[in-house]
Design a protein around this motif. Structure first.
Motif, PDB file in Angstrom:
ATOM      1  N   TYR A 103       0.832  -1.201   0.000  1.00  0.00           N
ATOM      2  CA  TYR A 103       0.000   0.000   0.000  1.00  0.00           C
ATOM      3  C   TYR A 103       0.868   1.253   0.000  1.00  0.00           C
ATOM      4  O   TYR A 103       0.675   2.163  -0.827  1.00  0.00           O
ATOM      5  N   GLU A 138      -7.845   0.953  -3.996  1.00  0.00           N
ATOM      6  CA  GLU A 138      -8.416   1.148  -5.336  1.00  0.00           C
ATOM      7  C   GLU A 138      -9.147   2.480  -5.420  1.00  0.00           C
ATOM      8  O   GLU A 138      -9.099   3.169  -6.444  1.00  0.00           O
ATOM      9  N   LEU A 141      -6.486   5.215  -5.556  1.00  0.00           N
ATOM     10  CA  LEU A 141      -5.735   5.235  -6.807  1.00  0.00           C
ATOM     11  C   LEU A 141      -6.495   5.922  -7.938  1.00  0.00           C
ATOM     12  O   LEU A 141      -5.886   6.454  -8.867  1.00  0.00           O
ATOM     13  N   VAL A 142      -7.822   5.899  -7.865  1.00  0.00           N
ATOM     14  CA  VAL A 142      -8.632   6.465  -8.940  1.00  0.00           C
ATOM     15  C   VAL A 142      -8.252   7.908  -9.242  1.00  0.00           C
ATOM     16  O   VAL A 142      -8.205   8.334 -10.399  1.00  0.00           O
ATOM     17  N   ARG A 147      -2.597   6.142 -12.695  1.00  0.00           N
ATOM     18  CA  ARG A 147      -3.078   5.202 -11.678  1.00  0.00           C
ATOM     19  C   ARG A 147      -2.831   3.742 -12.047  1.00  0.00           C
ATOM     20  O   ARG A 147      -2.648   2.910 -11.176  1.00  0.00           O
ATOM     21  N   GLU A 148      -2.822   3.424 -13.360  1.00  0.00           N
ATOM     22  CA  GLU A 148      -2.578   2.043 -13.778  1.00  0.00           C
ATOM     23  C   GLU A 148      -1.097   1.691 -13.764  1.00  0.00           C
ATOM     24  O   GLU A 148      -0.737   0.521 -13.891  1.00  0.00           O
ATOM     25  N   CYS A 172      -2.657 -11.486  -7.154  1.00  0.00           N
ATOM     26  CA  CYS A 172      -3.744 -10.519  -7.344  1.00  0.00           C
ATOM     27  C   CYS A 172      -4.960 -10.868  -6.502  1.00  0.00           C
ATOM     28  O   CYS A 172      -5.171 -12.022  -6.127  1.00  0.00           O
ATOM     29  N   GLY A 177     -10.279  -5.509 -10.871  1.00  0.00           N
ATOM     30  CA  GLY A 177     -10.242  -4.083 -10.573  1.00  0.00           C
ATOM     31  C   GLY A 177      -8.884  -3.456 -10.836  1.00  0.00           C
ATOM     32  O   GLY A 177      -8.021  -4.024 -11.509  1.00  0.00           O
ATOM     33  N   LEU A 178      -8.694  -2.274 -10.263  1.00  0.00           N
ATOM     34  CA  LEU A 178      -7.514  -1.462 -10.550  1.00  0.00           C
ATOM     35  C   LEU A 178      -6.226  -2.101 -10.023  1.00  0.00           C
ATOM     36  O   LEU A 178      -5.159  -1.938 -10.619  1.00  0.00           O
ATOM     37  N   LEU A 179      -6.308  -2.845  -8.929  1.00  0.00           N
ATOM     38  CA  LEU A 179      -5.114  -3.514  -8.422  1.00  0.00           C
ATOM     39  C   LEU A 179      -4.638  -4.582  -9.398  1.00  0.00           C
ATOM     40  O   LEU A 179      -3.440  -4.704  -9.679  1.00  0.00           O
ATOM     41  N   THR A 180      -5.571  -5.352  -9.936  1.00  0.00           N
ATOM     42  CA  THR A 180      -5.206  -6.386 -10.910  1.00  0.00           C
ATOM     43  C   THR A 180      -4.674  -5.754 -12.192  1.00  0.00           C
ATOM     44  O   THR A 180      -3.721  -6.267 -12.791  1.00  0.00           O
ATOM     45  N   ASN A 182      -3.050  -2.930 -12.373  1.00  0.00           N
ATOM     46  CA  ASN A 182      -1.687  -2.527 -12.026  1.00  0.00           C
ATOM     47  C   ASN A 182      -0.724  -3.695 -12.142  1.00  0.00           C
ATOM     48  O   ASN A 182       0.397  -3.551 -12.636  1.00  0.00           O
TER      49      ASN A 182
END
Length: 309
Positions: A103, A138, A141-142, A147-148, A172, A177-180, A182
């Motif tokens: 994080y 997530e 990060l938006v 962010r990606e 993952c 979502g955004l973590l995946t 990334n």
């Protein structure tokens, strides 16, 4: 009365060999492999382990493949990108709130090298833990720039050279979502665990579509390099049907090694261990070692192909 022979071998196989002795030999072969280190890849391999379905053996496969490569002499880093922190638990890595974690890496407060911890299970095995703070990442990060790309920027060649790793596995969350995203942007390869059960291929099309979107817009180097069949139960016809279906559809991308359904594999995380540490002589441990050897061999073959290209 005839005294027992001094050489156990002279009593015959039945008296000199027991199931416990056999398992001890298997355990020794896992923890102290005779053939020594596995070959290093021609370039550092970064693999995202992804499947939005839960319960497919994703985290289990991540930590046990990483541990198997580490035992065989390859320096390996696990990045726990799942807010549940299960990979951190299995590697017995401190991931209490406040611990430097992925994080803080994503929001730019610490470097990857500062957050990486060495696992006691192998001097070659490292982990960047996930804490509960990651649960809200997530949303945060938006609003961030690029962010990606946050994880890719953190996984720079300079930082990974500083740690000196051969393999990076990114575990993952069970979502797209955004973590995946990334994780996919930061990696060159995707490893997909597929369980040998009825709904094995359900939702896989959506995962592959997302991978194609990332390839087209964010990471042209990304490819599905490895598919690992997990939770195989040889007592059922269904397991064989799913195995054949996956192999027919994905061909050589599927590893020859299949991970069996195993109580030992399931029990190990409860003791803060991989199955290689918990019961190295078990079928589950041996299967993950075999799968790791296949992955390492593919790294050599990638080198050969690139050398002849």
């Amino acid at each position: 009365m005839t005294p027992p022979p001094s050489d156990p071998a002279s009593t015959g196989h039945e008296l000199g060999w027991t199931p416990i002795a056999e398992e001890a030999v298997r355990a020794a072969s896992v923890l102290h492999p005779k053939e020594g280190a596995l070959p290093r890849p021609n370039r550092r391999r970064v693999l995202t382990v992804a499947n939005q379905k839960g319960g497919v053996g994703k985290t289990t496969s991540t930590v046990n493949l990483a541990a198997a490569l580490a035992v065989h002499g390859l320096k390996t880093l696990v990045i726990d990108l799942d807010p549940q922190g299960n990979a951190s638990t299995a590697l017995d890595i401190d991931h209490r709130s406040g611990t430097p974690s992925i994080y803080e890496v994503l929001i730019g407060e610490v470097s990857l090298a500062e957050a990486a911890q060495q696992s006691e299970q192998s001097p070659n095995l490292y982990c960047v833990p996930a804490t509960i703070d990651l649960a809200g990442a997530e949303i945060e990060l938006v609003s961030m720039a690029s962010r990606e790309m946050r994880l890719k920027e953190a996984l720079s060649s300079e930082i990974l050279d500083e740690i000196g790793v051969d393999y990076v596995f990114i575990d993952c969350p069970p979502s797209l979502g955004l973590l995946t995203v990334n994780a996919m942007v930061a990696a060159q390869e995707v490893l997909i665990p597929i369980q040998c059960e009825y709904y094995a291929l359900e939702g896989l099309g959506q995962l592959l579509s997302n991978i194609e979107l990332v390839q087209a817009h964010l990471n042209r180097e990304l490819s599905v390099s490895t598919i690992l069949l997990t939770m195989y139960d040889g007592r059922t016809k269904l397991a064989d049907q799913v195995t054949n279906e996956v192999r027919n559809h994905f061909g050589d991308t599927v590893l020859k090694t299949v991970i069996p359904r195993s109580v030992k594999v399931s029990e190990a995380p409860g003791y803060g261990q991989t199955v290689l540490a918990y019961d190295p002589g078990s079928r589950g441990a041996m299967s993950y070692v075999d799968a790791a050897k296949e992955i390492a061999q593919r790294g050599v073959e990638m080198k050969e192909r690139s050398g002849t290209a």
